[in-house]
Scaffold this active site. Structure first.
Site, mmCIF file in Angstrom:
data_model
loop_
_atom_site.group_PDB
_atom_site.id
_atom_site.type_symbol
_atom_site.label_atom_id
_atom_site.label_comp_id
_atom_site.label_asym_id
_atom_site.label_seq_id
_atom_site.Cartn_x
_atom_site.Cartn_y
_atom_site.Cartn_z
ATOM 1 N N GLY A 10 48.269 49.832 15.578
ATOM 2 C CA GLY A 10 47.664 48.609 14.047
ATOM 3 C C GLY A 10 49.000 47.982 13.300
ATOM 4 N N GLY A 100 43.218 56.701 8.668
ATOM 5 C CA GLY A 100 42.963 55.624 7.756
ATOM 6 C C GLY A 100 41.714 54.684 8.274
ATOM 7 N N THR A 101 41.342 55.055 9.025
ATOM 8 C CA THR A 101 40.444 54.350 9.748
ATOM 9 C C THR A 101 39.443 54.681 9.204
ATOM 10 O OG1 THR A 101 41.635 53.899 12.144
ATOM 11 C CG2 THR A 101 39.134 52.865 12.271
ATOM 12 N N GLY A 125 39.171 57.902 3.798
ATOM 13 C CA GLY A 125 38.629 56.795 3.694
ATOM 14 C C GLY A 125 39.052 55.928 2.074
ATOM 15 N N HIS A 157 35.512 43.188 -0.571
ATOM 16 C CA HIS A 157 36.252 43.430 -0.811
ATOM 17 C C HIS A 157 36.635 42.197 0.042
ATOM 18 C CE1 HIS A 157 36.382 48.243 0.075
ATOM 19 N NE2 HIS A 157 37.858 48.583 0.182
ATOM 20 N N LYS A 161 37.400 42.380 6.415
ATOM 21 C CA LYS A 161 36.494 43.599 6.411
ATOM 22 C C LYS A 161 35.367 43.429 7.395
ATOM 23 C CE LYS A 161 36.082 47.643 3.956
ATOM 24 N NZ LYS A 161 36.834 48.797 5.065
ATOM 25 N N GLY A 167 34.754 52.667 3.656
ATOM 26 C CA GLY A 167 35.126 54.471 3.858
ATOM 27 C C GLY A 167 34.935 54.984 2.281
ATOM 28 N N THR A 168 35.983 54.203 1.497
ATOM 29 C CA THR A 168 35.320 54.667 0.331
ATOM 30 C C THR A 168 34.454 54.898 -0.461
ATOM 31 O OG1 THR A 168 37.505 53.476 -0.378
ATOM 32 C CG2 THR A 168 37.283 54.178 -2.000
HETATM 33 N N1 LIG Z 1 41.236 54.701 4.842
HETATM 34 C C1 LIG Z 1 42.428 53.966 3.964
HETATM 35 O O1 LIG Z 1 43.028 54.067 2.316
HETATM 36 C C2 LIG Z 1 42.245 52.550 4.447
HETATM 37 C C3 LIG Z 1 41.478 52.769 4.994
HETATM 38 N N2 LIG Z 1 41.921 50.607 5.872
HETATM 39 C C4 LIG Z 1 41.360 50.376 7.129
HETATM 40 O O2 LIG Z 1 41.757 50.691 7.943
HETATM 41 C C5 LIG Z 1 41.157 49.847 9.327
HETATM 42 C C6 LIG Z 1 42.648 48.614 9.048
HETATM 43 O O3 LIG Z 1 42.394 48.080 8.537
HETATM 44 P P1 LIG Z 1 43.208 46.573 7.951
HETATM 45 O O4 LIG Z 1 44.950 46.666 8.619
HETATM 46 O O5 LIG Z 1 42.847 45.772 7.023
HETATM 47 O O6 LIG Z 1 42.123 45.907 9.481
HETATM 48 P P2 LIG Z 1 43.532 44.763 11.091
HETATM 49 O O7 LIG Z 1 42.541 44.009 11.428
HETATM 50 O O8 LIG Z 1 44.612 43.676 10.106
HETATM 51 O O9 LIG Z 1 44.503 45.567 11.525
HETATM 52 C C7 LIG Z 1 44.148 46.015 12.607
HETATM 53 C C8 LIG Z 1 44.565 46.861 13.611
HETATM 54 O O10 LIG Z 1 44.471 47.883 14.537
HETATM 55 C C9 LIG Z 1 44.975 46.738 16.326
HETATM 56 N N3 LIG Z 1 43.879 47.349 17.214
HETATM 57 C C10 LIG Z 1 42.758 47.143 17.609
HETATM 58 N N4 LIG Z 1 42.776 48.182 19.060
HETATM 59 C C11 LIG Z 1 44.350 48.916 19.204
HETATM 60 C C12 LIG Z 1 44.393 49.469 19.838
HETATM 61 N N5 LIG Z 1 43.754 50.056 21.120
HETATM 62 N N6 LIG Z 1 45.918 50.061 19.356
HETATM 63 C C13 LIG Z 1 46.507 50.238 18.472
HETATM 64 N N7 LIG Z 1 45.759 48.810 17.590
HETATM 65 C C14 LIG Z 1 44.661 48.439 17.845
HETATM 66 C C15 LIG Z 1 44.144 45.432 15.276
HETATM 67 O O11 LIG Z 1 44.901 44.223 16.611
HETATM 68 P P3 LIG Z 1 43.558 43.186 17.187
HETATM 69 O O12 LIG Z 1 44.172 42.226 15.484
HETATM 70 O O13 LIG Z 1 44.671 42.850 18.044
HETATM 71 O O14 LIG Z 1 42.858 43.511 17.621
HETATM 72 C C16 LIG Z 1 44.600 45.021 14.193
HETATM 73 O O15 LIG Z 1 45.738 44.141 14.560
HETATM 74 C C17 LIG Z 1 40.048 49.331 8.439
HETATM 75 O O16 LIG Z 1 39.156 50.064 9.573
HETATM 76 C C18 LIG Z 1 40.057 49.861 7.744
HETATM 77 O O17 LIG Z 1 38.873 49.384 7.240
HETATM 78 C C19 LIG Z 1 42.341 49.806 5.260
HETATM 79 C C20 LIG Z 1 42.352 49.328 4.397
HETATM 80 C C21 LIG Z 1 42.616 51.064 3.012
HETATM 81 O O1 LIG Z 2 39.274 47.731 4.686
HETATM 82 C C1 LIG Z 2 39.713 47.696 3.911
HETATM 83 O O2 LIG Z 2 40.663 46.420 3.310
HETATM 84 C C2 LIG Z 2 39.632 48.850 2.857
HETATM 85 N N1 LIG Z 2 39.343 49.413 4.120
HETATM 86 C C3 LIG Z 2 39.203 51.025 3.121
HETATM 87 C C4 LIG Z 2 37.413 50.985 3.201
HETATM 88 O O3 LIG Z 2 37.174 50.551 3.822
HETATM 89 O O4 LIG Z 2 36.562 51.549 1.709
HETATM 90 C C5 LIG Z 2 40.043 51.386 1.560
HETATM 91 C C6 LIG Z 2 40.168 49.960 1.075
HETATM 92 O O5 LIG Z 2 39.227 50.126 -0.178
HETATM 93 C C7 LIG Z 2 39.832 48.638 2.465
#
Ligand SMILES: NC(=O)C1=CN([C@@H]2O[C@H](COP(=O)(O)OP(=O)(O)OC[C@H]3O[C@@H](n4cnc5c(N)ncnc54)[C@H](OP(=O)(O)O)[C@@H]3O)[C@@H](O)[C@H]2O)C=CC1
Ligand SMILES: O=C(O)C1=N[C@H](C(=O)O)C[C@H](O)C1
Length: 271
Positions: A10, A100-101, A125, A157, A161, A167-168
Site C-alpha cells: 500500500g 496494520g490493516t 489495530g 477519524h 476511513k 481497529g483501535t
Molecule cells: N494499525 C494501525 O496502527 C493503523 C492502521 N491503519 C489501517 O491501515 C489501512 C490503510 O490505511 P490508509 O493508509 O489510511 O489507507 P489508504 O487507502 O490511504 O491506503 C491503502 C493503500 O492500499 C492500497 N491497496 C489496495 N489494494 C492493494 C493490493 N492488492 N496490494 C497492494 N496495495 C493495495 C491502496 O491502493 P488503491 O488506493 O489504488 O486501492 C492504497 O494505496 C486501513 O485499514 C487503516 O485502518 C491506518 C493507520 C494506523
Molecule cells: O484508518 C485510519 O486512519 C486509522 N486506522 C486505525 C484504526 O482503525 O483504528 C488506526 C488509527 O486510528 C488510524
C-alpha cells in the site's frame, strides 16, 4: 546484523507514504520493495518521490512474489483482501509480516492465525505506543470497576476511513472486556439507531464519528452512578503508527513463528 529489507504494501496510500519516510530515516531498515494494487495509477512511480523524499530507485509494483525474493519483511497497511492475499506469500517466503490493516473479518483473522504455526506475524489495530499504553490502562480500570460502570468507546477519524468501529476502538473494547472477564463478541453494542431500548448492563458500546482530517481520536468512557472516568488518546500524526510498525518489524525478526501483538512488542502483555 544486516539491515532488514522491508516491503511496504500500500506504498501509495496514506500509511504507505508515512512508512517509506519512517524506514528511510531508521538505521537498520531499508525499503526493499513497494507494493501497490494491480489497478493503481501509481504503479511504476518512485516510492521515495511519492513520500516527499528524494527518488529512492524503488518503483511501485503489483507483484509481491517477485519483490519478496530479496526481502526480510512486509509492512502491510492496505485493505483486508490485499492483506489476506499477502499472508500466504509472506508465509511461503518466510517474511516477517506486520499487519496494520483494519476491518478484517473473523474469517480473515482465522486465515492469518492459520499461518502462524510456521510464520511470524505481528498484527494490531493500532501500532502507536500511546494507544497500547491506553489499552493496558483500560484493562486495569475495567478490572477495578463492576458492571455498575457502563463502558462506551467513542472514536473519530478522517472522512476517508472506510471501516467502523476503528481497529483501535475494537482493540480497546477487547482490553475492557479482558479486564472485566467477559467476551467482547457477546457483550458489544454497535450502531444504535431508533428505539433501541434501554442500555443492556454489561455491554461495551461503540460510536464512530467521521469527518475532516482527524488522524484518530479515541475515548473510553466508564460511566457510573454520578461520576465518569474518561481515558483519551489523540493521534496527531500518522508517523506514530509508522514508527510503531517499524519497531514491530525489527523486533519480530528475532522471534519464532507466532501471532504477536504490539503489546508483545512493547512489553505490555502482562499488565
Ligand atoms: N494499525 C494501525 O496502527 C493503523 C492502521 N491503519 C489501517 O491501515 C489501512 C490503510 O490505511 P490508509 O493508509 O489510511 O489507507 P489508504 O487507502 O490511504 O491506503 C491503502 C493503500 O492500499 C492500497 N491497496 C489496495 N489494494 C492493494 C493490493 N492488492 N496490494 C497492494 N496495495 C493495495 C491502496 O491502493 P488503491 O488506493 O489504488 O486501492 C492504497 O494505496 C486501513 O485499514 C487503516 O485502518 C491506518 C493507520 C494506523
Ligand atoms: O484508518 C485510519 O486512519 C486509522 N486506522 C486505525 C484504526 O482503525 O483504528 C488506526 C488509527 O486510528 C488510524
Amino acid at each position: 546484523m544486516s539491515d532488514m529489507r522491508l516491503i511496504v504494501a500500500g506504498a501509495g496510500g496514506r500509511m504507505g507514504r508515512a512508512l517509506i519516510r519512517a524506514i528511510t530515516e531508521t538505521p537498520g531498515a531499508v525499503v526493499a520493495g513497494a507494493l501497490e494494487a494491480p489497478t493503481s495509477p501509481l504503479l511504476g512511480q518512485d516510492a521515495g518521490t511519492l513520500a516527499g523524499l528524494p527518488p529512492s530507485g524503488v518503483k511501485l509494483s503489483p507483484d509481491l512474489w517477485a519483490l519478496s525474493a530479496e526481502a526480510d519483511g512486509i509492512v502491510d497497511f492496505t485493505v483486508p483482501e490485499a492483506t489476506i492475499a499477502n499472508v500466504a506469500i509472506a508465509a511461503q517466503r518466510g517474511l516477517v509480516h506486520v499487519i496494520g490493516t483494519t476491518g478484517l473479518t473473523a474469517s480473515d483473522e482465522a486465515v492469518i492465525k492459520s499461518v502462524t504455526s510456521r510464520a511470524i506475524v505481528v498484527k494490531s489495530g493500532n501500532m502507536s505506543l500511546g494507544v497500547n499504553l491506553l489499552a493496558a490502562l483500560v484493562k486495569r480500570v475495567a478490572r477495578s470497576l463492576d458492571a455498575g460502570f457502563d463502558i462506551e468507546i467513542v472514536e473519530m477519524h478522517h472522512k476517508a476511513k472506510v471501516d467502523a468501529p476503528s481497529g483501535t476502538a475494537l482493540l480497546l473494547g477487547e482490553a475492557a472486556a479482558a479486564g472485566r472477564g467477559i467476551e467482547l463478541a457477546t457483550h458489544s453494542a454497535r450502531g444504535r439507531d431508533g428505539v433501541t431500548g434501554a442500555r443492556k448492563s454489561g455491554d461495551i458500546g461503540f460510536a464512530s464519528l467521521r469527518g475532516g482530517t482527524v488522524t484518530g481520536d479515541h475515548t473510553v468512557i466508564f460511566a457510573g452512578p454520578y461520576e465518569r472516568i474518561e481515558l483519551t488518546h489523540k493521534a496527531e500524526d500518522r508517523m506514530i503508527f509508522a514508527h510503531g510498525a517499524l519497531k514491530a518489524a525489527l523486533w519480530a525478526r528475532d522471534q519464532g513463528p507466532g501471532l504477536y501483538s504490539m503489546a508483545d512488542v512493547l512489553g505490555l502483555s502482562d499488565i
